[in-house]
Design a protein around this motif. Structure first.
Motif, PDB file in Angstrom:
ATOM      1  N   VAL A   1      -0.813  -3.343   5.506  1.00 44.37           N
ATOM      2  CA  VAL A   1      -1.922  -4.028   6.161  1.00 44.37           C
ATOM      3  C   VAL A   1      -2.727  -4.788   5.113  1.00 44.37           C
ATOM      4  O   VAL A   1      -2.885  -4.327   3.990  1.00 44.37           O
ATOM      5  N   THR A   2      -3.210  -5.957   5.507  1.00 45.41           N
ATOM      6  CA  THR A   2      -4.013  -6.751   4.573  1.00 45.41           C
ATOM      7  C   THR A   2      -5.446  -6.223   4.537  1.00 45.41           C
ATOM      8  O   THR A   2      -5.929  -5.616   5.497  1.00 45.41           O
ATOM      9  N   LEU A   3      -6.105  -6.500   3.446  1.00 49.44           N
ATOM     10  CA  LEU A   3      -7.499  -6.095   3.305  1.00 49.44           C
ATOM     11  C   LEU A   3      -8.372  -6.798   4.342  1.00 49.44           C
ATOM     12  O   LEU A   3      -9.314  -6.204   4.874  1.00 49.44           O
ATOM     13  N   THR A   4      -8.032  -8.012   4.682  1.00 48.92           N
ATOM     14  CA  THR A   4      -8.783  -8.751   5.703  1.00 48.92           C
ATOM     15  C   THR A   4      -8.718  -8.026   7.043  1.00 48.92           C
ATOM     16  O   THR A   4      -9.736  -7.861   7.721  1.00 48.92           O
ATOM     17  N   LYS A   5      -7.541  -7.565   7.424  1.00 46.26           N
ATOM     18  CA  LYS A   5      -7.401  -6.848   8.695  1.00 46.26           C
ATOM     19  C   LYS A   5      -8.145  -5.519   8.655  1.00 46.26           C
ATOM     20  O   LYS A   5      -8.797  -5.134   9.627  1.00 46.26           O
ATOM     21  N   VAL A   6      -8.063  -4.819   7.536  1.00 48.35           N
ATOM     22  CA  VAL A   6      -8.784  -3.554   7.398  1.00 48.35           C
ATOM     23  C   VAL A   6     -10.294  -3.807   7.492  1.00 48.35           C
ATOM     24  O   VAL A   6     -11.010  -3.065   8.161  1.00 48.35           O
ATOM     25  N   ASN A   7     -10.755  -4.854   6.859  1.00 50.77           N
ATOM     26  CA  ASN A   7     -12.169  -5.193   6.921  1.00 50.77           C
ATOM     27  C   ASN A   7     -12.591  -5.540   8.348  1.00 50.77           C
ATOM     28  O   ASN A   7     -13.665  -5.132   8.801  1.00 50.77           O
TER      29      ASN A   7
ATOM     30  N   LEU B   1      -2.156  -3.891  15.564  1.00 54.20           N
ATOM     31  CA  LEU B   1      -2.935  -2.653  15.518  1.00 54.20           C
ATOM     32  C   LEU B   1      -2.032  -1.451  15.754  1.00 54.20           C
ATOM     33  O   LEU B   1      -2.158  -0.429  15.070  1.00 54.20           O
ATOM     34  N   GLY B   2      -1.125  -1.564  16.696  1.00 49.83           N
ATOM     35  CA  GLY B   2      -0.178  -0.467  16.947  1.00 49.83           C
ATOM     36  C   GLY B   2       0.631  -0.134  15.705  1.00 49.83           C
ATOM     37  O   GLY B   2       0.834   1.036  15.382  1.00 49.83           O
ATOM     38  N   ASN B   3       1.074  -1.160  14.999  1.00 51.35           N
ATOM     39  CA  ASN B   3       1.831  -0.936  13.767  1.00 51.35           C
ATOM     40  C   ASN B   3       0.957  -0.322  12.672  1.00 51.35           C
ATOM     41  O   ASN B   3       1.424   0.499  11.888  1.00 51.35           O
ATOM     42  N   ILE B   4      -0.307  -0.703  12.625  1.00 56.70           N
ATOM     43  CA  ILE B   4      -1.233  -0.126  11.645  1.00 56.70           C
ATOM     44  C   ILE B   4      -1.455   1.349  11.964  1.00 56.70           C
ATOM     45  O   ILE B   4      -1.429   2.197  11.069  1.00 56.70           O
ATOM     46  N   GLU B   5      -1.669   1.657  13.234  1.00 57.73           N
ATOM     47  CA  GLU B   5      -1.941   3.044  13.636  1.00 57.73           C
ATOM     48  C   GLU B   5      -0.737   3.964  13.455  1.00 57.73           C
ATOM     49  O   GLU B   5      -0.903   5.183  13.413  1.00 57.73           O
TER      50      GLU B   5
ATOM     51  N   MET C   1       0.849  -1.174   0.000  1.00 62.00           N
ATOM     52  CA  MET C   1       0.000   0.000   0.000  1.00 62.00           C
ATOM     53  C   MET C   1       0.890   1.231   0.000  1.00 62.00           C
ATOM     54  O   MET C   1       1.939   1.245   0.631  1.00 62.00           O
ATOM     55  N   ASP C   2       0.481   2.253  -0.668  1.00 58.54           N
ATOM     56  CA  ASP C   2       1.183   3.521  -0.732  1.00 58.54           C
ATOM     57  C   ASP C   2       1.363   4.109   0.675  1.00 58.54           C
ATOM     58  O   ASP C   2       0.431   4.082   1.482  1.00 58.54           O
ATOM     59  N   LYS C   3       2.539   4.641   0.969  1.00 56.96           N
ATOM     60  CA  LYS C   3       2.844   5.168   2.304  1.00 56.96           C
ATOM     61  C   LYS C   3       1.885   6.292   2.706  1.00 56.96           C
ATOM     62  O   LYS C   3       1.422   6.342   3.848  1.00 56.96           O
ATOM     63  N   CYS C   4       1.548   7.165   1.775  1.00 57.87           N
ATOM     64  CA  CYS C   4       0.615   8.261   2.064  1.00 57.87           C
ATOM     65  C   CYS C   4      -0.757   7.704   2.430  1.00 57.87           C
ATOM     66  O   CYS C   4      -1.388   8.169   3.380  1.00 57.87           O
ATOM     67  N   LEU C   5      -1.205   6.697   1.706  1.00 63.33           N
ATOM     68  CA  LEU C   5      -2.488   6.065   1.995  1.00 63.33           C
ATOM     69  C   LEU C   5      -2.453   5.363   3.350  1.00 63.33           C
ATOM     70  O   LEU C   5      -3.400   5.455   4.135  1.00 63.33           O
ATOM     71  N   LEU C   6      -1.345   4.694   3.636  1.00 58.79           N
ATOM     72  CA  LEU C   6      -1.188   4.041   4.943  1.00 58.79           C
ATOM     73  C   LEU C   6      -1.283   5.055   6.079  1.00 58.79           C
ATOM     74  O   LEU C   6      -1.916   4.791   7.106  1.00 58.79           O
ATOM     75  N   GLU C   7      -0.656   6.203   5.893  1.00 58.85           N
ATOM     76  CA  GLU C   7      -0.675   7.231   6.938  1.00 58.85           C
ATOM     77  C   GLU C   7      -2.078   7.792   7.130  1.00 58.85           C
ATOM     78  O   GLU C   7      -2.506   8.029   8.263  1.00 58.85           O
ATOM     79  N   LYS C   8      -2.819   7.998   6.043  1.00 57.69           N
ATOM     80  CA  LYS C   8      -4.199   8.476   6.154  1.00 57.69           C
ATOM     81  C   LYS C   8      -5.072   7.448   6.858  1.00 57.69           C
ATOM     82  O   LYS C   8      -5.887   7.798   7.721  1.00 57.69           O
ATOM     83  N   LEU C   9      -4.908   6.189   6.481  1.00 62.17           N
ATOM     84  CA  LEU C   9      -5.679   5.130   7.116  1.00 62.17           C
ATOM     85  C   LEU C   9      -5.328   5.027   8.597  1.00 62.17           C
ATOM     86  O   LEU C   9      -6.206   4.880   9.442  1.00 62.17           O
ATOM     87  N   ALA C  10      -4.057   5.134   8.916  1.00 59.00           N
ATOM     88  CA  ALA C  10      -3.605   5.061  10.305  1.00 59.00           C
ATOM     89  C   ALA C  10      -4.261   6.157  11.148  1.00 59.00           C
ATOM     90  O   ALA C  10      -4.784   5.887  12.243  1.00 59.00           O
ATOM     91  N   LYS C  11      -4.269   7.376  10.635  1.00 62.48           N
ATOM     92  CA  LYS C  11      -4.882   8.496  11.358  1.00 62.48           C
ATOM     93  C   LYS C  11      -6.379   8.287  11.529  1.00 62.48           C
ATOM     94  O   LYS C  11      -6.943   8.581  12.584  1.00 62.48           O
ATOM     95  N   ARG C  12      -7.019   7.776  10.491  1.00 60.61           N
ATOM     96  CA  ARG C  12      -8.467   7.546  10.531  1.00 60.61           C
ATOM     97  C   ARG C  12      -8.815   6.484  11.581  1.00 60.61           C
ATOM     98  O   ARG C  12      -9.741   6.666  12.378  1.00 60.61           O
ATOM     99  N   ILE C  13      -8.074   5.400  11.606  1.00 62.27           N
ATOM    100  CA  ILE C  13      -8.339   4.333  12.567  1.00 62.27           C
ATOM    101  C   ILE C  13      -8.113   4.833  13.993  1.00 62.27           C
ATOM    102  O   ILE C  13      -8.937   4.595  14.884  1.00 62.27           O
ATOM    103  N   LYS C  14      -7.027   5.532  14.203  1.00 60.14           N
ATOM    104  CA  LYS C  14      -6.727   6.047  15.546  1.00 60.14           C
ATOM    105  C   LYS C  14      -7.808   7.029  16.007  1.00 60.14           C
ATOM    106  O   LYS C  14      -8.268   6.979  17.151  1.00 60.14           O
ATOM    107  N   LYS C  15      -8.247   7.909  15.096  1.00 61.03           N
ATOM    108  CA  LYS C  15      -9.288   8.886  15.430  1.00 61.03           C
ATOM    109  C   LYS C  15     -10.593   8.171  15.781  1.00 61.03           C
ATOM    110  O   LYS C  15     -11.224   8.491  16.797  1.00 61.03           O
ATOM    111  N   LEU C  16     -10.992   7.204  14.956  1.00 61.77           N
ATOM    112  CA  LEU C  16     -12.216   6.463  15.234  1.00 61.77           C
ATOM    113  C   LEU C  16     -12.122   5.683  16.543  1.00 61.77           C
ATOM    114  O   LEU C  16     -13.094   5.594  17.296  1.00 61.77           O
TER     115      LEU C  16
END
Length: 70
Positions: free
Chosen positions: A48-54, A38-42, A1-16
Motif C-alpha cells: 500500500v502507498t503512503l498516500t492511501k494509508v494517509n 481497500l479489500g486488498n489492503i484489509e 512493505m514488510d508482510k508482517c507490518l502489512l498484516e498488522k496494518l490490515a488488522k488495524r484498519i479492519k478493526k477501526l
C-alpha cells in the motif's frame, strides 16, 4: 512493505472500520480509494502507498502515528 507490518496494518484498519460502523464501501469513499483496493489492503494482499494509508487515517480522523498504533 514488510508482510508482517502489512498484516498488522490490515488488522488495524479492519478493526477501526468495524468500530466506526463503516462498510468497506463507506471507508473507501471517505478515503477516496477503490473498494477493491481497500479489500486488498484489509487482507494484506497488496503493498500500500503512503498516500492511501494517509487517506485512510484521515477518513478515521486519525494521524498516521495513531493509525500505526498497534
Amino acid at each position: 512493505m514488510d508482510k508482517c507490518l502489512l498484516e498488522k496494518l490490515a488488522k488495524r484498519i479492519k478493526k477501526l472500520r468495524k468500530i466506526n460502523g463503516f462498510t468497506q464501501d463507506d471507508l473507501a469513499d471517505k478515503a477516496n480509494i477503490a473498494r477493491s483496493t481497500l479489500g486488498n489492503i484489509e487482507t494484506a494482499q497488496n503493498d500500500v502507498t503512503l498516500t492511501k494509508v494517509n487517506n485512510i487515517a484521515k477518513a478515521f480522523n486519525l494521524s498516521l502515528s495513531e493509525l500505526f498504533d498497534f
